[in-house]
Design a protein around this motif. Structure first.
Motif, mmCIF file in Angstrom:
data_model
loop_
_atom_site.group_PDB
_atom_site.id
_atom_site.type_symbol
_atom_site.label_atom_id
_atom_site.label_comp_id
_atom_site.label_asym_id
_atom_site.label_seq_id
_atom_site.Cartn_x
_atom_site.Cartn_y
_atom_site.Cartn_z
ATOM 1 N N TYR A 109 -0.388 -1.440 -8.225
ATOM 2 C CA TYR A 109 -1.670 -1.197 -7.568
ATOM 3 C C TYR A 109 -2.804 -1.443 -8.553
ATOM 4 O O TYR A 109 -2.745 -0.979 -9.697
ATOM 5 C CB TYR A 109 -1.764 0.249 -7.061
ATOM 6 N N ALA A 163 -7.597 2.512 -4.000
ATOM 7 C CA ALA A 163 -6.370 1.711 -3.882
ATOM 8 C C ALA A 163 -5.172 2.575 -3.511
ATOM 9 O O ALA A 163 -4.474 2.315 -2.527
ATOM 10 C CB ALA A 163 -6.111 0.950 -5.179
ATOM 11 N N CYS A 210 -4.620 2.115 0.549
ATOM 12 C CA CYS A 210 -3.969 0.805 0.685
ATOM 13 C C CYS A 210 -2.464 0.950 0.857
ATOM 14 O O CYS A 210 -1.852 1.915 0.389
ATOM 15 C CB CYS A 210 -4.260 -0.062 -0.534
ATOM 16 N N SER A 267 1.397 -1.403 0.714
ATOM 17 C CA SER A 267 2.027 -2.520 0.012
ATOM 18 C C SER A 267 3.205 -3.000 0.847
ATOM 19 O O SER A 267 3.419 -2.538 1.971
ATOM 20 C CB SER A 267 2.495 -2.078 -1.386
ATOM 21 N N SER A 299 -13.391 -2.158 -4.751
ATOM 22 C CA SER A 299 -13.208 -0.800 -4.220
ATOM 23 C C SER A 299 -12.770 -0.860 -2.767
ATOM 24 O O SER A 299 -12.978 -1.864 -2.076
ATOM 25 C CB SER A 299 -14.511 0.001 -4.331
ATOM 26 N N TRP A 343 -15.398 -6.889 -2.914
ATOM 27 C CA TRP A 343 -14.725 -7.727 -3.893
ATOM 28 C C TRP A 343 -15.727 -8.632 -4.597
ATOM 29 O O TRP A 343 -16.866 -8.794 -4.146
ATOM 30 C CB TRP A 343 -13.607 -8.536 -3.247
ATOM 31 N N ILE A 355 -1.790 -4.462 -0.575
ATOM 32 C CA ILE A 355 -1.811 -4.840 -1.985
ATOM 33 C C ILE A 355 -0.555 -5.644 -2.314
ATOM 34 O O ILE A 355 0.573 -5.196 -2.069
ATOM 35 C CB ILE A 355 -1.878 -3.600 -2.895
#
Length: 523
Positions: A195, A201, A205, A207, A283, A296, A314
């Motif tokens: 991460y 994150a 987020c 994965s 962020s 971004w 991610i």
């Protein structure tokens, strides 16, 4: 004399079997190796490589234990025995890729005369899809458990760490400790998603550990990272109707042939996936609506952007799960900055401690590689075999909407090793028959063979972008192991009409400057 003659004859018959590295090894060498240890072999990690090593060791007479424990992801996802491939890797990824392909086929079926609902009525049921995928995974988990029981391999559902070079302490689910000793130990813990260190994150987020069992439709998704995991996820999500954006930090499919990588991303863009190049996340913020605001930075233009998404996935690489092993207590010190283990022949600096699979530095992170390496290791340790894993010319496939299969060197790597003047690159665009009805984009259907220029033009790498690339490249991988040359390839009669036959029709080189586009399907 008769008894003696019979003994000699039998000995001559079995000698060739004993001297090979095949599974059929008649003399078990482990009967006298138990010593004062609980096990001949302890495997830390219940993924493909560790399980393959454990099963092979048992077949050769060893007493084996397997320790496996899944620490929940930041979002709380956990799974059963079988490792990344079975639970959150190859298997669910391929099933979701297949679901996406089936959705595309429904629309194409109309051109073939099938009466199907209007395009606006065809949509994916995310809950039904994930339920089917998870049901299959659970069945594999169960079969794996039963297989270990039948082979009398002790399965310990605990988090293992070293106490000393021969002792492992397992922390069980309830917090209790279980201690065991082993003459030999294999580290096969694999890795988990990395991460980025940005606000939000870990909190918001997901994965690849989470996407295949996500409890709600992902909706509009941003994928952070453009490796094969990121592109595969973005590809099947977009094909299922969930808009996908990919943030690319450097180049897509780093480590792969970059010309082929561009073909893959071009196809994805033409299908609607949005790519933001040279961009890194800053962020992730959760809004009152439950959606996620992502900021971004474009590192080339030093310009910031933001957008709102339903899901942030991610895919910025993976790290090896070695920190929790207390390797210092075992004396294992061949660890890289990434946490991976340096072991040229799977053997660490401690002679009786080995490592297989994704935990190894500079080795292909592929399930079949881990399985084969694990089996060969068990044969060397418990049967006196000599064969080592050959990590060269390992085939792989990226399961993006238009698949990319390859084996051997990329054009960049071949140029680096041998020099451009010493290479000949044969290439061609082609027209898959299945793309004729309805007429589909064929601009990115492309293949090439990277070969030595000097006769007999040994092939160094084969690359293919197109339908069923994995099925295509698998057969050519065996040919690569046998030292295939361009002469062999050109003298092979293809199966018509298939996409795999395109390799047998390669005859135009990049050096010639000739048009690599075919005049017809049979040209």
């Amino acid at each position: 004399m008769t008894i003696l003659n019979n003994f000699v004859r039998i000995n001559n018959l079995i000698k060739p079997l004993i001297s090979t590295d095949r599974v059929v090894i008649l003399a078990r060498r482990t009967a006298s190796t138990h010593g004062n240890f609980d096990y001949d072999l302890a495997v830390i990690g219940g993924g493909s490589g560790g399980l393959a090593c454990a099963k092979e060791a048992v077949n050769l007479g060893a007493r084996v234990a397997v320790l496996d424990y899944v620490t929940p992801s930041p979002q709380g996802t956990k799974w059963g025995l079988g490792g990344t491939c079975v639970n959150v890797g190859c298997i669910p990824k391929k099933l979701m890729h297949q679901a996406a392909l089936l959705g595309e086929s429904i629309h194409e079926a109309v051109a073939y005369g099938w009466q199907v609902p209007a395009a606006s009525e065809v949509k994916i049921d995310w809950a039904a899809l994930t339920e089917s995928v998870q049901n299959h995974i659970k069945s594999v988990n169960w079969v794996t458990r039963v297989d270990l029981r039948d082979k009398k391999i002790e399965y310990i559902n605990g988090l293992g760490e070293f106490k000393d070079p021969h002792t492992i302490v397992a922390t069980m689910k309830n917090g209790t400790k279980k201690e065991l000793t082993a003459k030999n130990i294999v580290i096969a813990v694999g890795g988990r998603p990395h991460y980025p260190e940005i606000p939000g994150a870990l909190e918001y987020c997901i994965s690849s550990d989470d996407i295949f069992s996500l409890g709600h439709p992902p909706g509009k998704t941003v994928v952070v990272g453009a490796g094969y995991i990121g592109l595969e996820c973005a590809g099947f999500l977009n094909s299922m109707g969930y808009p996908a954006t990919v943030l690319v930090r450097s180049v897509p499919l780093r480590g792969f042939d970059q010309q082929m990588a561009r073909m893959v991303t071009n196809e994805m863009e033409q299908r609607g996936v949005k790519f933001c190049h040279k961009c890194v996340p800053l962020s992730v913020e959760k809004l009152e609506s439950g959606q996620l605001k992502v900021r971004w930075l474009n590192t080339e233009e030093q310009q910031q952007f933001e957008d709102v998404f339903d899901t942030v996935l991610i895919a910025t690489g993976r790290y090896a799960l070695t920190k929790q092993l207390n390797l210092e207590a075992a004396g294992v010190n061949c660890i890289t900055e990434s946490g991976k283990i340096l072991a040229a022949t799977e053997q660490t600096n401690v002679p009786h401690i080995y490592a297989v699979g994704d935990v190894l530095e500079a080795r292909p992170e592929l399930t079949p590689v881990a399985i084969h390496a694990g089996r060969l290791l068990a044969r060397r340790v418990f049967a006196g075999a000599q064969q080592h894993m050959d990590y060269d010319n390992v085939a792989t496939t990226v399961f993006t909407p238009l698949e990319y299969g390859c084996v051997g060197l990329s054009e960049e790597e071949a140029t680096k090793r041998f020099g451009a003047d010493n290479l000949e690159v044969y290439h061609a665009y082609y027209k898959p028959t299945e793309f004729f009805i309805p007429q589909r984009n064929i601009k990115n259907c492309y293949l090439k063979a990277v070969a030595m220029r000097e006769a007999p033009q040994k092939i160094l790498g084969l690359h293919f972008v197109g339908p069923v690339a994995g099925e295509v490249i698998q057969g050519f991988a065996a040919a690569m192991k046998c030292g295939i040359t361009m002469e062999h390839l050109m003298n092979t009669v293809g199966i018509h009409p298939t996409v795999a036959e395109e390799f047998t029709r390669l005859n135009i080189t990049k050096r010639s400057g000739k048009d690599p586009n075919p005049a017809s399907c049979c040209s």
